[in-house]
Design an enzyme around this catalytic site. Structure first.
Site, PDB file in Angstrom:
ATOM      1  N   LYS A 114     -72.016   2.347  11.668  1.00 34.32           N
ATOM      2  CA  LYS A 114     -70.994   3.520  11.462  1.00 34.32           C
ATOM      3  C   LYS A 114     -71.613   4.851  11.810  1.00 34.32           C
ATOM      4  O   LYS A 114     -70.821   5.848  12.265  1.00 34.32           O
ATOM      5  CB  LYS A 114     -70.667   3.436  10.158  1.00 34.32           C
ATOM      6  CG  LYS A 114     -69.312   2.396   9.762  1.00 34.32           C
ATOM      7  CD  LYS A 114     -68.734   2.482   8.608  1.00 34.32           C
ATOM      8  CE  LYS A 114     -67.745   1.496   8.344  1.00 34.32           C
ATOM      9  NZ  LYS A 114     -66.795   1.252   7.123  1.00 34.32           N
ATOM     10  N   LYS A 198     -66.246  -7.224  15.628  1.00 33.36           N
ATOM     11  CA  LYS A 198     -65.369  -7.234  14.538  1.00 33.36           C
ATOM     12  C   LYS A 198     -63.940  -6.779  14.687  1.00 33.36           C
ATOM     13  O   LYS A 198     -63.945  -5.593  15.223  1.00 33.36           O
ATOM     14  CB  LYS A 198     -66.217  -6.883  13.208  1.00 33.36           C
ATOM     15  CG  LYS A 198     -65.667  -7.160  11.983  1.00 33.36           C
ATOM     16  CD  LYS A 198     -66.462  -6.525  10.929  1.00 33.36           C
ATOM     17  CE  LYS A 198     -66.402  -4.902  10.692  1.00 33.36           C
ATOM     18  NZ  LYS A 198     -66.768  -4.437   9.703  1.00 33.36           N
ATOM     19  N   LYS A 201     -60.585  -1.392  11.815  1.00 34.10           N
ATOM     20  CA  LYS A 201     -59.463  -0.116  11.932  1.00 34.10           C
ATOM     21  C   LYS A 201     -59.977   0.856  12.551  1.00 34.10           C
ATOM     22  O   LYS A 201     -59.063   1.848  13.197  1.00 34.10           O
ATOM     23  CB  LYS A 201     -58.615   0.182  10.414  1.00 34.10           C
ATOM     24  CG  LYS A 201     -59.833   0.316   9.422  1.00 34.10           C
ATOM     25  CD  LYS A 201     -59.215   0.406   8.144  1.00 34.10           C
ATOM     26  CE  LYS A 201     -59.734  -0.431   6.951  1.00 34.10           C
ATOM     27  NZ  LYS A 201     -59.330  -0.522   5.598  1.00 34.10           N
TER      28      LYS A 201
HETATM   29  P1  TYM Z   1     -63.145  -2.765   3.796  1.00 32.11           P
HETATM   30  O1  TYM Z   1     -61.831  -1.595   3.403  1.00 32.11           O
HETATM   31  O2  TYM Z   1     -63.724  -2.170   5.252  1.00 32.11           O
HETATM   32  O3  TYM Z   1     -62.437  -4.018   4.000  1.00 32.11           O
HETATM   33  C1  TYM Z   1     -61.533  -4.507   3.034  1.00 32.11           C
HETATM   34  C2  TYM Z   1     -61.794  -5.955   3.146  1.00 32.11           C
HETATM   35  O4  TYM Z   1     -61.637  -6.512   4.165  1.00 32.11           O
HETATM   36  C3  TYM Z   1     -62.881  -7.618   4.878  1.00 32.11           C
HETATM   37  N1  TYM Z   1     -62.712  -7.276   6.189  1.00 32.11           N
HETATM   38  C4  TYM Z   1     -62.856  -8.481   7.048  1.00 32.11           C
HETATM   39  N2  TYM Z   1     -62.925  -9.792   6.865  1.00 32.11           N
HETATM   40  C5  TYM Z   1     -62.989 -10.592   8.042  1.00 32.11           C
HETATM   41  N3  TYM Z   1     -62.744 -10.162   9.255  1.00 32.11           N
HETATM   42  C6  TYM Z   1     -62.731  -8.656   9.494  1.00 32.11           C
HETATM   43  N4  TYM Z   1     -62.741  -8.271  10.656  1.00 32.11           N
HETATM   44  C7  TYM Z   1     -62.865  -7.674   8.439  1.00 32.11           C
HETATM   45  N5  TYM Z   1     -62.610  -6.599   8.394  1.00 32.11           N
HETATM   46  C8  TYM Z   1     -62.669  -6.239   6.904  1.00 32.11           C
HETATM   47  C9  TYM Z   1     -63.969  -6.673   4.291  1.00 32.11           C
HETATM   48  O5  TYM Z   1     -65.149  -7.706   4.215  1.00 32.11           O
HETATM   49  C10 TYM Z   1     -63.661  -6.479   2.638  1.00 32.11           C
HETATM   50  O6  TYM Z   1     -63.747  -7.385   1.801  1.00 32.11           O
HETATM   51  N6  TYM Z   1     -67.108  -1.511   0.923  1.00 32.11           N
HETATM   52  C11 TYM Z   1     -65.698  -2.208   1.125  1.00 32.11           C
HETATM   53  C12 TYM Z   1     -64.775  -1.998  -0.113  1.00 32.11           C
HETATM   54  C13 TYM Z   1     -65.492  -2.167  -1.432  1.00 32.11           C
HETATM   55  C14 TYM Z   1     -65.830  -3.125  -2.022  1.00 32.11           C
HETATM   56  C15 TYM Z   1     -66.141  -2.696  -3.441  1.00 32.11           C
HETATM   57  C16 TYM Z   1     -65.621  -4.575  -1.748  1.00 32.11           C
HETATM   58  C17 TYM Z   1     -65.927  -0.810  -2.327  1.00 32.11           C
HETATM   59  N7  TYM Z   1     -66.280  -1.404  -3.308  1.00 32.11           N
HETATM   60  C18 TYM Z   1     -66.460  -3.727  -4.495  1.00 32.11           C
HETATM   61  C19 TYM Z   1     -65.812  -5.525  -2.953  1.00 32.11           C
HETATM   62  C20 TYM Z   1     -66.519  -4.957  -4.154  1.00 32.11           C
HETATM   63  C21 TYM Z   1     -65.125  -1.855   2.308  1.00 32.11           C
HETATM   64  O7  TYM Z   1     -65.199  -1.079   3.075  1.00 32.11           O
HETATM   65  O8  TYM Z   1     -64.169  -3.116   2.829  1.00 32.11           O
END
Ligand code: TYM
Length: 333
Positions: A114, A198, A201
């Site tokens: 990132k 991957k 967004k």
């Molecule tokens: P975020 O907002 O980027 O994504 C949310 C969830 O979607 C999953 N994800 C994917 N899974 C499969 N293929 C993809 N291409 C893909 N893109 C996104 C992510 O793995 C995630 O589960 N840091 C985290 C959010 C967070 C969190 C937490 C998660 C903050 N605190 C505590 C679990 C526990 C994040 O940025 O997810």
């Protein structure tokens, strides 16, 4: 004792098929299990590690709540809240930041991706982001954390932080070391334009992903334009190792149909991609388009969505503030 589930999603707009298949769909299944307590967090503090437009941001927060509910998470039975409304998250992040080591954070691949080439210009928040994530999870004694494959390393860090805190203060088992719940198959949905990247967004081309807000025509068009290779559809699963785009599209199909990859490969074995793509577009339209309609409907009732967040924050705050008090005592504040 039952499972305690915690997970979070960033409200950065354009939730996509990767978020749905990698995470949200599993939230729904877990929330329907007996003896399982679920907390789902709209992680707005994580989202400000990059710039957000305040007006859009507020709508994106509501849209994330609407997506949870439209997908089938019952806000009466589960806690849905936004992170910024429970101040214990920021506080615990500071405290755990004093436990985590620079060396551990320096290994985080997501920060490297990132931040890009110019790391000096990345925010400190982007760097310490996994510490806040650990705070989220540890405040609620979560036993299991459902996430996509890309969050695996952050969860390992969370476990390390929990263990170091417990060791440093000699409070065995104070923080629960959570288990990641990452699906064996389809836990990483790839870009429609490049099967080695991957689905995300932040990718510039909208053609690279299916957004949960896409119309029927957009879904059909994106699948038509999705990158493939010149060969016919594979005959066995092993053939997919060197064909990332075919593997990804068949994975999406399998995940939506709740069947394994073998079965999907068999169904289209040796056929043309165009025939498979028509089927895939149809399944997506059947499963994703109703979701997009429901999200839009829910977004018309902002008062309802805001009320869910207010009630969720109260419930989350009751739990998190108790844990913070215990942390204070342990540290000696
Ligand atoms: P975020 O907002 O980027 O994504 C949310 C969830 O979607 C999953 N994800 C994917 N899974 C499969 N293929 C993809 N291409 C893909 N893109 C996104 C992510 O793995 C995630 O589960 N840091 C985290 C959010 C967070 C969190 C937490 C998660 C903050 N605190 C505590 C679990 C526990 C994040 O940025 O997810």
């Amino acid at each position: 004792m039952g499972k305690k589930i915690f997970s979070g999603v960033q409200p950065t707009g354009n939730l996509h098929l990767g978020n749905y298949l990698g995470a949200i769909k599993n939230f729904v299944d877990l929330s329907n299990e007996n003896d399982t307590e679920c907390i789902f967090c709209v992680v707005d503090l994580h989202a400000i590690t990059v710039n957000q437009d305040p007006k859009e941001f507020r709508n994106n927060i509501r849209e994330t709540v609407a997506t949870f509910i439209a997908s089938g998470i019952d806000p009466k039975k589960n806690i849905i809240f936004n992170q910024s409304q429970v101040s214990a998250h920021s506080e615990a992040a500071w405290i755990l930041g004093c436990i985590a080591r620079m060396g551990w954070l320096n290994r985080m691949t997501q920060f490297k991706e990132k931040a890009g080439k110019d790391k000096e210009k990345a925010s400190i928040g982007l760097y310490s982001y996994p510490v806040l994530m650990a705070a989220d999870i540890l405040l609620y004694d979560a036993t299991h954390v459902p996430v996509g494959d890309d969050q695996k390393q952050h969860l390992e860090l969370c476990r390390d932080i929990a263990q170091k805190f417990n060791n440093d203060f000699k409070v065995e088992n104070f923080f629960v070391t959570p288990e990641p719940l990452i699906q064996k198959e389809f836990s990483r949905i790839m870009s429609l334009k490049d099967g080695t990247k991957k689905m995300s967004k932040s990718e510039i081309s909208d053609l690279s992903r299916i957004n949960l807000s896409d119309t029927q025509d957009q879904i059909i068009n994106k699948i038509k334009k999705a990158k493939t290779d010149p060969l016919p559809m594979p005959i066995n699963v092993k053939d997919l190792d060197k064909r990332p785009e075919a593997k990804n599209l068949l994975g999406i199909y399998s995940s939506l149909k709740k069947i394994n990859l073998e079965k999907s490969v068999k169904e289209f074995s040796g056929k043309n991609f165009s025939e498979f793509k028509e089927n895939l577009a149809q399944v997506l339209v059947d499963k994703i388009f109703p979701l997009s309609l429901e999200i839009k409907k829910l977004l018309d009732d902002k008062v309802y969505l805001d009320q869910i967040l207010v009630e969720g924050a109260q419930k989350a705050n009751d739990k998190a503030s108790k844990k913070i008090k215990e942390i204070h005592k342990i540290i000696g504040f």
